[in-house]
Structure formats: structure tokens, C-alpha cells
Design a protein around this motif. Sequence first.
Motif, PDB file in Angstrom:
ATOM      1  N   GLY A 140      -7.842   5.064   3.644  1.00 19.75           N
ATOM      2  CA  GLY A 140      -7.260   4.071   2.760  1.00 19.75           C
ATOM      3  C   GLY A 140      -6.285   4.671   1.766  1.00 19.75           C
ATOM      4  N   VAL A 141      -5.813   3.848   0.866  1.00 24.07           N
ATOM      5  CA  VAL A 141      -4.822   4.282  -0.130  1.00 24.07           C
ATOM      6  C   VAL A 141      -5.386   5.378  -1.024  1.00 24.07           C
ATOM      7  CG1 VAL A 141      -3.467   3.543  -2.115  1.00 24.07           C
ATOM      8  CG2 VAL A 141      -3.640   2.058  -0.113  1.00 24.07           C
ATOM      9  N   THR A 188       2.318   1.736  -3.392  1.00 20.80           N
ATOM     10  CA  THR A 188       1.291   2.211  -4.314  1.00 20.80           C
ATOM     11  C   THR A 188       1.045   3.701  -4.142  1.00 20.80           C
ATOM     12  OG1 THR A 188       0.195   0.048  -4.297  1.00 20.80           O
ATOM     13  CG2 THR A 188      -1.115   1.929  -5.041  1.00 20.80           C
ATOM     14  N   ASP A 223       0.825  -1.211   0.000  1.00 27.19           N
ATOM     15  CA  ASP A 223       0.000   0.000   0.000  1.00 27.19           C
ATOM     16  C   ASP A 223       0.855   1.255   0.000  1.00 27.19           C
ATOM     17  OD1 ASP A 223      -2.336  -1.444  -0.014  1.00 27.19           O
ATOM     18  OD2 ASP A 223      -2.714  -1.255   2.137  1.00 27.19           O
ATOM     19  N   GLY A 282      -3.790   4.234   5.420  1.00 33.16           N
ATOM     20  CA  GLY A 282      -3.287   2.967   4.919  1.00 33.16           C
ATOM     21  C   GLY A 282      -1.773   2.940   4.885  1.00 33.16           C
ATOM     22  N   GLY A 283      -1.215   1.780   4.563  1.00 30.84           N
ATOM     23  CA  GLY A 283       0.220   1.635   4.456  1.00 30.84           C
ATOM     24  C   GLY A 283       0.905   1.429   5.795  1.00 30.84           C
TER      25      GLY A 283
END
Length: 225
Positions: A96-97, A26, A23, A178-179
Motif C-alpha cells: 500500500g501507500v 500522495t 495514491d 499502490g498507485g
Amino acid sequence: MTDFDWNLLLSVDWPEIGAATLDTLTMLGVSLLATVALGLPLGVLLYVTAPGQLRARPRLYAVLSFLVNVLRSLPFVILLIVLIPLTLLLVGTSIGVAGAIVPLVVGAVPFFGRLVENVLREVDRGVIEASQAMGARLPQIVLKVLLPEALPGLIGAATVTAVALVGYTAMSGVIGGGGLGDLAVRYGYQRFQTEVMVVTVALLLVLVQLLQSAGDRLVRRCRFD
């Protein structure tokens, strides 16, 4: 490191660490591409419209420079919160991403744009004047003179921006971005799982080192080829 410490590391949920790393990569990849795509034209515009430059527009430059300075002065954590309505409008979620990419780009574009402007200012003025004397127009000067001459510096600026984005991705975990940052907040901070914090920090450090080494290598190659 003691046996107990090793046992702690063995208890880490490595599949989740792997997913969080993916993540982060990305977010970093998408936001860096968007930052370069938007920040490079911004930097060029700042350069050419600055007083005494190719297409001096002092008022336009003052407005652009002010906006860049405002965005750069905002702490990224605050920017994350301020941009939640815009993020929801653009991607439909603020977590989130996907929810992290919008503030990452907004935070990094002015930073990279200013770096690009400074790099372009280092280009030999004589080369630009020679191209003007041969009748080159502004687009030709930018594409065939400025950018090629400044390529090593631009790669260096992109490297610095990529390293900064790694830190931004970690900070986005504060709002569930995220991540690895999100993992560090949820497990390392909120649940006091120190081993998770150690692993995430180590992975972020490795990522920064890899990015910096790759950028330095590209800069050397461009300068000596």
C-alpha cells in the motif's frame, strides 16, 4: 485510433484510475518532502566535510560517500524487497501507500544528497571566502551564503529527484505498493488489460512533464528575480 480502441478506453474503471492517481500523488508528495528534509542536510554535510572544504573530515566523508554510493547502486526493486523488515517495523505494513513511502525515501535521499553536494560545489569560492573574511561562522555561511547562492541548482536537483520518484512509485507496484504502478501490474500485466496499461503510462508521462515544467519555471524565476 480505431473505434475498438476507444471502446477499450471507455471500459476502463476510471474511478479506480482516479484513486490510484491520488495514491501516486500522495506517495510522491510525502516521499519528496521527506527526501528534501533528509537529503539536504546530507548533501551539505558531504560538501563541508569533503577534502579541501570548510570543515574537511576525510574519514567521515569517506564513510558517508561510501554509504551513499552503496544505496544508489542498489536497483530500486531490490531495495524494495530488502527494506521490507524495516518498513514493517516503521509503519506496520509493507504494502500500500504507507508501505511504499519508506523505501521511496531510503532510495531517494542518497540520490538527492549527492545532487546537493554537486550543486554546492558550483558556488563561487570567492563568495565563501569573502564571508569567512567577514567573520561568518559555518552555520551562517551555509544558511546565508551557500544555500541562497545555490537555490536555482537545488530546485533543479529537487525536480530531478521528483521525476525519479515518479518512476520509483511505479516500480513499487511490483510488491503491491499502490498507485498507478500497482494498477498497471495487477490489471495491465497480470490480467492483460492493455487499455489500463496505456492509461497508467499516459498519466505517468503527464505527471513527469508537469513536474519538469514546474521545476524549470521555478529555476528560471530564481535566476532572473
